[in-house]
Design an enzyme around this catalytic site. Structure first.
Site, mmCIF file in Angstrom:
data_model
loop_
_atom_site.group_PDB
_atom_site.id
_atom_site.type_symbol
_atom_site.label_atom_id
_atom_site.label_comp_id
_atom_site.label_asym_id
_atom_site.label_seq_id
_atom_site.Cartn_x
_atom_site.Cartn_y
_atom_site.Cartn_z
ATOM 1 N N SER A 36 59.495 31.936 42.989
ATOM 2 C CA SER A 36 58.548 32.848 42.611
ATOM 3 C C SER A 36 58.642 33.036 41.258
ATOM 4 C CB SER A 36 58.988 34.143 43.587
ATOM 5 O OG SER A 36 60.160 34.765 43.200
ATOM 6 N N ASN A 82 68.200 41.489 47.645
ATOM 7 C CA ASN A 82 67.198 42.014 48.431
ATOM 8 C C ASN A 82 67.103 43.446 47.944
ATOM 9 O OD1 ASN A 82 67.456 39.584 49.889
ATOM 10 N ND2 ASN A 82 68.542 40.272 51.604
ATOM 11 N N THR A 136 18.328 60.101 51.988
ATOM 12 C CA THR A 136 18.894 59.714 53.031
ATOM 13 C C THR A 136 18.306 58.543 53.675
ATOM 14 O OG1 THR A 136 17.567 61.051 54.426
ATOM 15 C CG2 THR A 136 19.538 62.104 53.743
ATOM 16 N N HIS A 137 18.780 57.527 54.115
ATOM 17 C CA HIS A 137 18.138 56.279 54.708
ATOM 18 C C HIS A 137 17.714 55.564 53.511
ATOM 19 C CE1 HIS A 137 19.123 57.924 58.684
ATOM 20 N NE2 HIS A 137 18.573 59.193 58.080
ATOM 21 N N SER A 140 19.996 36.416 30.713
ATOM 22 C CA SER A 140 19.764 35.325 31.639
ATOM 23 C C SER A 140 19.845 34.303 30.763
ATOM 24 C CB SER A 140 18.819 35.608 32.551
ATOM 25 O OG SER A 140 18.151 34.173 32.998
ATOM 26 N N LYS A 165 15.439 39.228 31.055
ATOM 27 C CA LYS A 165 16.602 39.840 32.001
ATOM 28 C C LYS A 165 17.560 40.680 31.117
ATOM 29 C CE LYS A 165 17.049 39.379 36.066
ATOM 30 N NZ LYS A 165 17.425 38.273 36.817
ATOM 31 N N ASN A 213 21.174 42.037 33.067
ATOM 32 C CA ASN A 213 21.704 42.151 34.118
ATOM 33 C C ASN A 213 22.909 43.220 34.178
ATOM 34 O OD1 ASN A 213 19.902 40.184 35.153
ATOM 35 N ND2 ASN A 213 21.143 38.672 34.414
ATOM 36 N N GLU A 242 28.034 44.969 38.995
ATOM 37 C CA GLU A 242 27.925 43.965 39.896
ATOM 38 C C GLU A 242 29.461 43.332 40.298
ATOM 39 O OE1 GLU A 242 24.127 41.416 39.912
ATOM 40 O OE2 GLU A 242 24.758 42.044 37.824
ATOM 41 N N TYR A 262 65.424 42.082 55.576
ATOM 42 C CA TYR A 262 64.726 41.143 54.819
ATOM 43 C C TYR A 262 64.560 39.828 55.148
ATOM 44 C CZ TYR A 262 63.424 38.647 50.611
ATOM 45 O OH TYR A 262 62.743 37.847 49.813
ATOM 46 N N GLN A 313 58.599 37.785 49.738
ATOM 47 C CA GLN A 313 58.253 37.413 48.399
ATOM 48 C C GLN A 313 56.742 37.099 48.190
ATOM 49 O OE1 GLN A 313 60.961 34.244 46.542
ATOM 50 N NE2 GLN A 313 59.274 33.008 46.628
#
Ligand code: ARG
Length: 463
Positions: free
Chosen positions: A29, A116, A161-162, A283, A289, A291, A296, A323, A328
């Protein structure tokens, strides 16, 4: 992998053949847990001091261990440390290097402990450090939200709402809704920190140790508030990592919802806000554009944190005590969760106060969709109608407005009276957007003065 190397493995005496080279890499590890080197050294310093206090090491040995560990730390920080797959993980890499620097005494450090309890201690210290770095970032985000909320306390926008126009709200009020979510996230993280801050050190491999250790002393040296009560639980518990990741997943869910609104609001169809250019990209093909990349990406990154939460829950679900090597696998999800949360928070804390609200557009949008229809219904209740009847009357007025393309506030008094003769000149006060928001004047309401009061309370809270 040379045999020479393999003989250096701490566990090698029991084995009659060397570990398969692939298995060695597969079970290691060190590639990722080297990230916890500071916590590992911190834990070893506390352990060595405790061993000295109870008479297992003498002062000269302690001194030599402390100097050796300081050298290991500076080698790591200078990028000069030779990480070795043969030494498997951060614990053995550091211990092996310590022994090569200070000799025989280095081999005494592991008295009365196991990897451990060592790894359980390291992860707790690591998460605690990260919590202490994340909390101020959350505060910085909250401060940005309050700045924006105060600046836009009077700005009117449609509340939805909605995703249909519902009632006018102030932009500041909308922002404070986000503030409340982050406030709960902060509480969750503070609460999680209490359980993280427990010392498992002294649990050793699983059953405790025969040495006369002083667990309270190591806990105190490491700033832990309490020690774990059961050694089996001490080495195997990862609840705290799950809790931390659950906090992170909830925070990301909030930032993702927020992102969704920022993406919508900055579109050509809404035009409610402008995100400063430094948070956007263009873009490569469409010159017009701009963005909203940051929101996002934050929305997109939310999925990986959900995934990490599911990984950790699944990692634990079938583990018998105590353990198991499975544990790990807790590190990579945890580390990526930390990176994702810290990156997303930093971007949001920078971006939020820099948002520009296009007030005329939000105002115009609030005028569409009969957003003051409820106000007219409430007005008629004030004139003696039952709410259900006034709801009916306003429904007729709205149907008329749809046909004639007029808002309720644009209809003549005569037109309005044709739906209900109780309507008088004062109706126009409630049909304005300003009147509508100002009337919701109670704690939790959208009125500008309530927004300002809520901002003041919030500022007092976060300091
Ligand atoms: N690298 C291990 C982990 O991350 C450390 C503990 C290993 N203990 C053991 N008995 N193999 O969990």
């Amino acid at each position: 992998m040379s045999n020479q190397h393999n003989q250096e493995k701490l566990s090698s005496a029991r084995f009659s053949e060397s570990t398969d080279a692939f298995v060695e890499a597969f079970t290691a590890s060190i590639q990722f847990d080297q990230r916890m080197y500071r916590q590992d050294i911190q834990g070893s310093i506390a352990h060595a001091k405790m061993l000295t206090k109870v008479g297992i090491l003498d002062d000269a040995e302690l001194q030599s261990i402390l100097e050796g560990l300081a050298q290991v730390q500076s080698e790591i920080e200078a990028g000069e440390f030779n990480w070795s797959i043969q030494q498997e993980d951060i614990h053995m890499n550091i211990e092996a290097r310590l022994t090569s620097i200070i000799g025989f005494t280095g081999k005494k450090l592991h008295t009365g402990r196991s990897r451990n309890d060592q790894v359980a201690t390291d992860i707790r210290l690591y998460i605690r450090d990260e919590i202490d770095a994340i909390l101020p970032e959350l505060t910085r985000l909250q401060q940005g939200m309050l700045l924006l909320a105060e600046r836009e306390a009077d700005s009117i926008m449609p509340g939805f709402t909605h995703l249909q126009t519902a009632q006018p709200v102030t932009f500041g009020h909308h922002m404070l809704a986000w503030f409340e979510m982050i406030k709960r996230d902060v509480e969750r993280l503070q609460d999680c920190r209490k359980r993280v801050n427990t010392s498992p050190l002294g649990s050793a491999a699983l059953a405790g140790t025969t040495y006369p250790i002083d667990r309270a002393y190591t806990a105190e040296l490491l700033g832990f508030e309490r020690i774990s009560e059961n050694s089996l639980d001490g080495v195997s518990d990862r609840d705290f990592a799950i809790e931390f990741t659950a906090f992170a997943a909830t925070l990301m869910m909030h930032l993702s919802r927020f992102s969704e609104e920022l993406v919508l609001w900055s579109s050509a169809q809404f035009q409610f806000i402008d995100l400063p250019d430094r948070f956007c990209t263009g873009s490569s093909i469409m010159p017009q554009k701009k963005n909203p990349d940051v929101p996002e990406l934050v929305r997109g990154k939310t999925g990986r944190v959900y995934g990490h939460l599911m990984s950790l829950l699944t990692l634990m679900k079938s583990q018998p005590l105590a353990y198991n090597k499975d544990n790990q696998e807790d590190k990579e999800p945890l580390f990526d969760t930390v990176d994702t949360v810290r990156g997303s928070l930093r971007a949001f804390a920078d971006m939020i106060p820099a948002i520009i609200v296009k007030r005329e557009n939000t105002y115009k949008a609030a005028k569409q969709g009969f957003s003051t229809a409820t106000d007219l219904a409430d007005y008629l209740v004030g004139k003696g109608l039952a709410f259900r009847d006034s709801h009916e009357v306003v429904g007729l007025a709205v149907a008329h407005g749809i046909k004639t393309e007029e808002d309720l506030s644009e209809m003549s008094l005569e037109t309005l009276q044709s739906f209900c003769d109780k309507i008088t000149e004062d109706v126009f006060e409630v049909l304005t957007l300003e009147g509508s928001v100002a009337a919701r004047d109670h704690i939790g309401g959208t009125a500008p003065n309530q927004v300002r009061a809520a901002v003041a309370r919030a500022k007092a809270l976060i300091g």
